[in-house]
Motif scaffolding. Structure first.
Motif, PDB file in Angstrom:
ATOM      1  N   GLY A 234      -6.857   0.357  -4.667  1.00 44.17           N
ATOM      2  CA  GLY A 234      -6.296  -0.076  -3.398  1.00 44.17           C
ATOM      3  C   GLY A 234      -5.216   0.884  -2.942  1.00 44.17           C
ATOM      4  N   THR A 235      -4.578   0.511  -1.848  1.00 44.70           N
ATOM      5  CA  THR A 235      -3.418   1.282  -1.381  1.00 44.70           C
ATOM      6  C   THR A 235      -2.173   0.483  -1.732  1.00 44.70           C
ATOM      7  OG1 THR A 235      -3.391   0.151   0.744  1.00 44.70           O
ATOM      8  CG2 THR A 235      -4.723   2.157   0.595  1.00 44.70           C
ATOM      9  N   SER A 236      -1.023   1.119  -1.647  1.00 44.49           N
ATOM     10  CA  SER A 236       0.226   0.396  -1.889  1.00 44.49           C
ATOM     11  C   SER A 236       0.251  -0.864  -1.033  1.00 44.49           C
ATOM     12  CB  SER A 236       1.426   1.288  -1.542  1.00 44.49           C
ATOM     13  OG  SER A 236       1.479   2.400  -2.406  1.00 44.49           O
ATOM     14  N   ALA A 237      -0.078  -0.713   0.252  1.00 50.16           N
ATOM     15  CA  ALA A 237       0.003  -1.848   1.173  1.00 50.16           C
ATOM     16  C   ALA A 237      -0.980  -2.947   0.782  1.00 50.16           C
ATOM     17  CB  ALA A 237      -0.259  -1.380   2.601  1.00 50.16           C
ATOM     18  N   SER A 238      -2.229  -2.564   0.474  1.00 52.23           N
ATOM     19  CA  SER A 238      -3.220  -3.603   0.150  1.00 52.23           C
ATOM     20  C   SER A 238      -2.882  -4.300  -1.157  1.00 52.23           C
ATOM     21  CB  SER A 238      -4.636  -3.007   0.097  1.00 52.23           C
ATOM     22  OG  SER A 238      -4.843  -2.266  -1.077  1.00 52.23           O
ATOM     23  N   LEU A 239      -2.123  -3.637  -2.017  1.00 54.40           N
ATOM     24  CA  LEU A 239      -1.746  -4.239  -3.304  1.00 54.40           C
ATOM     25  C   LEU A 239      -0.410  -4.977  -3.225  1.00 54.40           C
ATOM     26  CD1 LEU A 239      -2.749  -1.205  -5.569  1.00 54.40           C
ATOM     27  CD2 LEU A 239      -3.963  -3.384  -5.384  1.00 54.40           C
ATOM     28  N   GLY A 240       0.231  -4.922  -2.065  1.00 55.48           N
ATOM     29  CA  GLY A 240       1.522  -5.601  -1.920  1.00 55.48           C
ATOM     30  C   GLY A 240       2.668  -4.869  -2.594  1.00 55.48           C
ATOM     31  N   LEU A 241       2.529  -3.549  -2.694  1.00 47.42           N
ATOM     32  CA  LEU A 241       3.549  -2.727  -3.350  1.00 47.42           C
ATOM     33  C   LEU A 241       4.299  -1.889  -2.320  1.00 47.42           C
ATOM     34  CD1 LEU A 241       1.298  -1.457  -6.293  1.00 47.42           C
ATOM     35  CD2 LEU A 241       3.052  -3.262  -6.421  1.00 47.42           C
TER      36      LEU A 241
END
Ligand SMILES: *Cc1c(COP(=O)(O)O)cnc(C)c1O
Length: 375
Positions: A234-241
């Motif tokens: 995933g991306t940082s955003a999609s992982l909530g990071l």
């Protein structure tokens, strides 16, 4: 300041909370090796503890000692040492050491005897990574020997652990096979009458995409710093990071050059027409990979550019056309991406590497500024 890496400690705290939620009932070990993946080991460790990580993890004994020297007395694990390393100080300071062979067991036992304290250890099995860990055929004898030492009060088997090879490839069957191998190794441990409190296998990717790899504890590194373990995860955003690092610099000089002017070593870039060059005072000594010559993205005044020509030791050059950029203007090298600036992921793509290497290899010459935390 010429250039700096700003570290958002509140982002580290937020990422730790996110990973604790992903870990469910499992404990979290936040990995702060390699200077906290370039983010500063002690401030990162403090931010992770403040957000509730149960454990900290480092590779080397000297990293563990530095964590202790900072005043941290909580659960801490170290997993990589050389045969000649004296582990006495680690034992004395309750650093939990990995043991992957009879020789390593002997080395830890020697340290425990020297300081007259029981050494907390985590026995490591190779479930398929092919790096450290006892091979399955050596495993029962290692467990037996460690149990013997535990019976005599020399060591305490706190954990049994292993490491994943391909958790960042969710479709790969390797993780499934490693989980099976780990269960087999745990069965052998139970048969030997050993009951470790912590069984642990998962890294960041394992934590985020393989629920059955979580066991009693997960060990997260890259995700603590807000970066994805890999594009397939995933991306940082999609992982909530939230990426915690932002690297900025100041334009050192702007000058006009004619068309056909060669730029930087080897003239691997040549201007097409009269244009301006901006000189940015960071180079490969600061961690801007030379392999990203001609490709690394950056932004100035919200406009995206790529490095023009070869990355030098201390500086890079950017063809900014006729933009109204002046010496002293801010340059966004990479950051969270929330304001249009490039990300460490984009740098990794431009340099043919992974985001881990981008943040971890920032040079010691680049000052780290820590914001938004108790540290
Ligand atoms: C570095 C490391 C980790 C952390 O891995 P990430 O992919 O950064 O989460 C976990 N376990 C071990 C043994 C490591 O060396």
């Amino acid at each position: 300041m010429r250039a700096a890496a700003e570290i958002n400690l509140a982002a580290i705290g937020s990422n730790v909370l996110r990973l604790k939620a992903a870990a469910g009932d499992s404990e979290l070990l936040a990995v702060v090796k390699a200077d906290g993946y370039g983010h500063g080991m002690v401030p990162s460790a403090r931010a992770a503890r403040a957000a509730g990580t149960q454990y900290l993890g480092v590779a080397l004994p000297e990293e563990a000692i530095a964590v202790r020297e900072s005043g941290d007395g909580g659960p801490l694990m170290a997993w990589l040492y050389a045969p000649e390393d004296d582990l006495a100080e680690c034992v004395e300071r309750r650093v939990e050491l990995s043991v992957a062979s009879l020789d390593q067991l002997q080395q830890v036992v020697a340290a425990a005897v020297k300081v007259g304290q029981r050494a907390p250890i985590h026995l490591k099995v190779d479930t398929g990574l092919g790096r450290s860990g006892a091979m399955p055929d050596q495993w029962p004898s290692l467990v037996d020997a460690a149990r013997g030492r535990q019976d005599r009060g020399v060591v305490e088997i706190v954990g049994v652990w292993s490491h994943l090879a391909s958790a960042d490839e969710p479709e790969s069957g390797t993780t499934r096979r490693q989980i099976e191998q780990f269960h087999a190794a745990l069965d052998a441990v139970a048969e030997a009458g050993v009951e470790p409190r912590l069984r642990h296998l998962a890294n960041s990717a394992g934590t985020l995409v393989h629920p059955d790899a979580r066991f009693d504890m997960v060990r997260c590194g890259i995700a603590v710093y807000g970066l994805s373990p890999g594009p397939a995860v995933g991306t940082s955003a999609s992982l909530g990071l939230i990426p915690a690092m932002r690297v900025t610099a100041k334009v050192a000089l702007v000058k006009r050059v004619p068309g056909g002017h060669g730029v930087s070593y080897g003239h691997r870039y040549r201007t097409r027409r009269s244009t301006q060059l901006a000189l940015i005072p960071v180079g490969y000594a600061d961690g801007v990979p030379r392999s990203g010559s001609g490709r690394i993205p950056l932004s100035i005044q919200g406009v995206r550019y790529s490095v023009s020509g070869t990355v030098a030791m201390d500086q890079i050059v950017v063809d900014i056309g006729d933009a109204k950029v002046r010496a002293g203007d801010d340059v966004q090298l990479f950051g969270a991406g929330s304001h249009g600036e490039p990300t460490a992921d984009e740098w990794a793509t431009a340099c043919g590497t992974i985001n881990y290497e981008i943040v971890t290899r920032l040079g010691p010459r680049l000052p780290r500024r820590h914001l938004g935390g108790a540290a």
